[in-house]
Design an enzyme around this catalytic site. Structure first.
Site, mmCIF file in Angstrom:
data_model
loop_
_atom_site.group_PDB
_atom_site.id
_atom_site.type_symbol
_atom_site.label_atom_id
_atom_site.label_comp_id
_atom_site.label_asym_id
_atom_site.label_seq_id
_atom_site.Cartn_x
_atom_site.Cartn_y
_atom_site.Cartn_z
ATOM 1 N N ASP A 43 -5.283 19.160 41.104
ATOM 2 C CA ASP A 43 -4.138 18.366 41.568
ATOM 3 C C ASP A 43 -3.911 18.719 43.034
ATOM 4 O O ASP A 43 -4.145 19.849 43.449
ATOM 5 C CB ASP A 43 -2.883 18.683 40.760
ATOM 6 C CG ASP A 43 -1.850 17.554 40.838
ATOM 7 O OD1 ASP A 43 -1.658 16.849 39.830
ATOM 8 O OD2 ASP A 43 -1.259 17.360 41.926
ATOM 9 N N ASN A 72 -7.655 10.414 36.936
ATOM 10 C CA ASN A 72 -6.263 10.077 36.635
ATOM 11 C C ASN A 72 -5.363 10.120 37.856
ATOM 12 O O ASN A 72 -4.339 9.436 37.900
ATOM 13 C CB ASN A 72 -5.751 11.056 35.570
ATOM 14 C CG ASN A 72 -4.244 11.060 35.447
ATOM 15 O OD1 ASN A 72 -3.664 10.167 34.835
ATOM 16 N ND2 ASN A 72 -3.589 12.053 36.055
ATOM 17 N N TYR A 115 -1.650 -0.815 45.879
ATOM 18 C CA TYR A 115 -1.747 -0.295 44.509
ATOM 19 C C TYR A 115 -2.486 -1.297 43.623
ATOM 20 O O TYR A 115 -3.410 -0.944 42.894
ATOM 21 C CB TYR A 115 -0.338 -0.035 43.975
ATOM 22 C CG TYR A 115 -0.302 0.654 42.626
ATOM 23 C CD1 TYR A 115 -0.356 2.044 42.543
ATOM 24 C CD2 TYR A 115 -0.204 -0.078 41.442
ATOM 25 C CE1 TYR A 115 -0.320 2.689 41.315
ATOM 26 C CE2 TYR A 115 -0.169 0.548 40.216
ATOM 27 C CZ TYR A 115 -0.218 1.932 40.152
ATOM 28 O OH TYR A 115 -0.186 2.555 38.933
ATOM 29 N N LYS A 117 -6.128 -0.674 42.016
ATOM 30 C CA LYS A 117 -6.276 -0.630 40.560
ATOM 31 C C LYS A 117 -7.218 -1.721 40.060
ATOM 32 O O LYS A 117 -7.887 -1.559 39.049
ATOM 33 C CB LYS A 117 -4.899 -0.735 39.883
ATOM 34 C CG LYS A 117 -3.996 0.493 40.119
ATOM 35 C CD LYS A 117 -4.590 1.775 39.539
ATOM 36 C CE LYS A 117 -3.617 2.945 39.571
ATOM 37 N NZ LYS A 117 -4.222 4.204 39.057
ATOM 38 N N THR A 176 7.029 8.877 33.435
ATOM 39 C CA THR A 176 6.594 10.009 34.265
ATOM 40 C C THR A 176 7.343 9.942 35.603
ATOM 41 O O THR A 176 7.936 8.902 35.933
ATOM 42 C CB THR A 176 5.082 9.954 34.583
ATOM 43 O OG1 THR A 176 4.845 8.860 35.492
ATOM 44 C CG2 THR A 176 4.249 9.776 33.329
#
Lengths: 272, 277
Positions: A38, A103, A171, A175, A206
């Site tokens: 991360d 991810n 985005y 994606k 989240t």
């Protein structure tokens, strides 16, 4: 009862919290050891607090509490050499990788659009995914045992949502781009029995979605909020729902599933 | 503990092949089964039909797992018979949670040479039969407070193949059924999805008529299982000739289970990369 992933090693990016942490825990519950990375740092254009070193340590703690091993490194998916070094160190400690979960992602969307959002979201959400797969596949191919790769796309990878800001457009473009990457890899890696698929979550509970910046946007623009409507009567879904889809995709239960776009979206796309 | 403990699944075309595999796989996870099959050959179908003995074998295998099964011979085109079989199953087993609309047939001919009889039989079984299956099941799923419907389409529901226009049309058509039902039933937490198998190692694929269709250049004697494996395998991206019925069952099981509790309205290929090639 033995786990579905006993003896496997999974490489997971964006593993400090949210979906990435959930994937690490869910796969560890099924017997996998984890290489977790991360960035654990802020990117300027991201309007919500990104993960911290403490978050990554919490993922380590929760995986170790399951009696699985985890090798965690702070690394940025935009930095290919750092990513390669992190993976190599993880492999040296835990053994070769069977599973790759790309991810890591950002959602730079706020009331104060910034032209730099476009490049940042493309760098992390598309180029970062490319780097993640690229660093992992040579050793998977050389080993000759096949494998499973899952790229996290979005409902915005299959529909033109995301709004008018540079970050939202970026985005959606990134994606969608991930789907192209997936199809390309699915074809070229099939002969090595390495399977490649995407998952497409609707809104997940989240910090990337549940934060002040997004709340402010939703309140200012009800159309945006309507554009997030699921068919099933649930406002958002939980990280474990994505983890369960990924677990199925990487398990032997899906041994002949490749090249698939798998929405986990409470009927968002069918409701469009 | 099974992933479907306490659930009841209705499966059409359950006498053999994928349907039997679904019954066994779901029973292994704790489900009781309501199974139907026409258990005879249809006039335009060029391979042997399932039999009463086949359906009895499914019953035997489910009962060997200590699960209950209510099996009847019924035709998915006959709404009265279908509803009667399902209602009786629900009366005996107590509820309905899962529907696998699996019954299907195959035949082939070039579009200009196809008989109306072959077209009508295909559309009646593979398209209308799916709707009738769901029509009979919806009230029971509502009564259970939610559920999961899995419709078996095909790679031929996603892309075209020459020489079976009726099958391609029906398998595309069930996607429309799936999407409509996903919207109609979402408020009741009933999920609806399709699975899209590539070639599966069942009697519907492993027969002389199918072999001739995919290897018209070879003499019948040359169409061995191995040679045909290469022909069918050429359609897949992964280096395999076909998938096994259990691979479809594992996808159906996942869609039926709580692990997919928020998955609805999706097309799930289990096709060895065939449609991504």
């Amino acid at each position: 009862m033995t786990g579905q992933l006993e003896g496997k090693v999974a490489f997971i990016t964006g593993a400090a919290r949210g979906q990435g942490r959930s994937h690490a825990i869910r796969l560890a519950q099924e017997g996998a050891d984890i290489i977790a990375i991360d960035i654990c740092a802020q990117i300027d254009t991201v309007p919500y607090p990104m993960a911290t070193p403490d978050d990554l340590q919490e993922t380590v703690r929760q995986v170790e509490a399951l009696d699985r091993r985890i090798h965690a490194v702070e690394a940025d998916v935009r930095d290919r050499s750092a990513l390669q070094a992190a993976l190599d160190a993880g492999v040296a400690e835990l053994g070769p990788v069977d599973i790759v979960l790309a991810n890591a992602g950002i959602f730079p969307l706020s009331m104060n659009p910034d032209p730099r959002e476009w490049q940042d979201v493309l760098d992390v959400n598309l180029t970062g995914v490319y780097h993640t797969v690229e660093v992992a596949i040579p050793s998977m191919i050389e080993r000759g045992q096949g494998g499973a790769i899952v790229l996290t796309s979005s409902t915005a990878g299959l529909a033109g949502i995301g709004g008018d800001n540079p970050g939202g457009r970026g985005y959606t473009a990134a994606k969608h781009g991930v789907v192209g990457l997936m199809r390309s890899y699915a074809n070229s890696l099939a002969k090595h029995s390495i399977r490649v698929n995407t998952v497409h979550p609707t809104g997940v509970n989240t910090p990337m979605v549940v934060n002040d910046a997004i709340q402010e946007l939703m309140q200012a623009d009800p159309a945006m909020s309507n554009a997030m409507a699921n068919a099933l009567p649930v406002p958002m879904i939980e990280p474990v729902d994505i983890s369960n889809a990924i677990l199925w995709l990487v398990s032997d239960a899906a041994r002949y599933v490749t090249g698939v776009t798998l929405p986990v979206d409470a009927g968002f796309l069918v409701n469009k | 503990m099974g992933r479907l403990d306490g659930k009841v699944a209705f499966i059409t075309g359950a006498a053999r092949g994928q349907g039997r595999s679904h019954a066994i796989r779901m029973a292994k996870e704790g489900a009781d089964i309501i199974a139907i099959d026409i258990a005879r050959k249809l006039p335009t179908v060029p391979y042997k039909g399932a039999t009463s003995e086949d359906l009895a074998e499914t019953v035997r295998q489910v009962e060997a797992l200590d699960r209950r099964i209510v099996a009847s011979e019924a035709d998915v085109r006959d709404y009265g018979a279908l509803k009667g079989a399902l209602d009786e199953g629900v009366a005996q087993l107590g509820r309905l949670d899962i529907v696998s609309a699996n019954a299907g047939i195959f035949s082939s001919a070039a579009a200009e040479e196809m008989t109306e009889e072959a077209w009508d039989e295909m559309i009646d079984v593979n398209l209308k039969g799916v709707w009738l299956t769901t029509k009979a099941a919806i009230p029971h799923l509502r009564a259970a407070g939610g559920g999961s419907i899995i419709i078996t389409s095909s790679t031929a529901g996603i892309k075209a193949f020459p020489n079976f226009i009726h099958y391609v049309a029906a398998k595309h058509g069930v996607i429309g059924i799936m999407r409509t039902l996903a919207l109609e039933l979402a408020p009741d937490m009933i999920r609806v999805n399709t699975v899209h198998p590539t070639s599966v190692d069942t009697d519907m694929v492993q027969n002389e008529a199918m072999y001739a269709l995919f290897a018209p250049d070879l003499e019948a004697a040359a169409r061995t299982r191995e040679v045909m494996g290469e022909r069918f395998g050429a359609m897949n991206a992964l280096p395999i000739p076909w998938v096994e019925p259990v691979d479809i069952s594992n996808a159906v099981l996942w869609l039926a289970s709580d692990e997919a509790r928020y998955v609805t309205g999706i097309m799930l290929p289990v096709d060895a990369g065939s449609t991504a090639k």
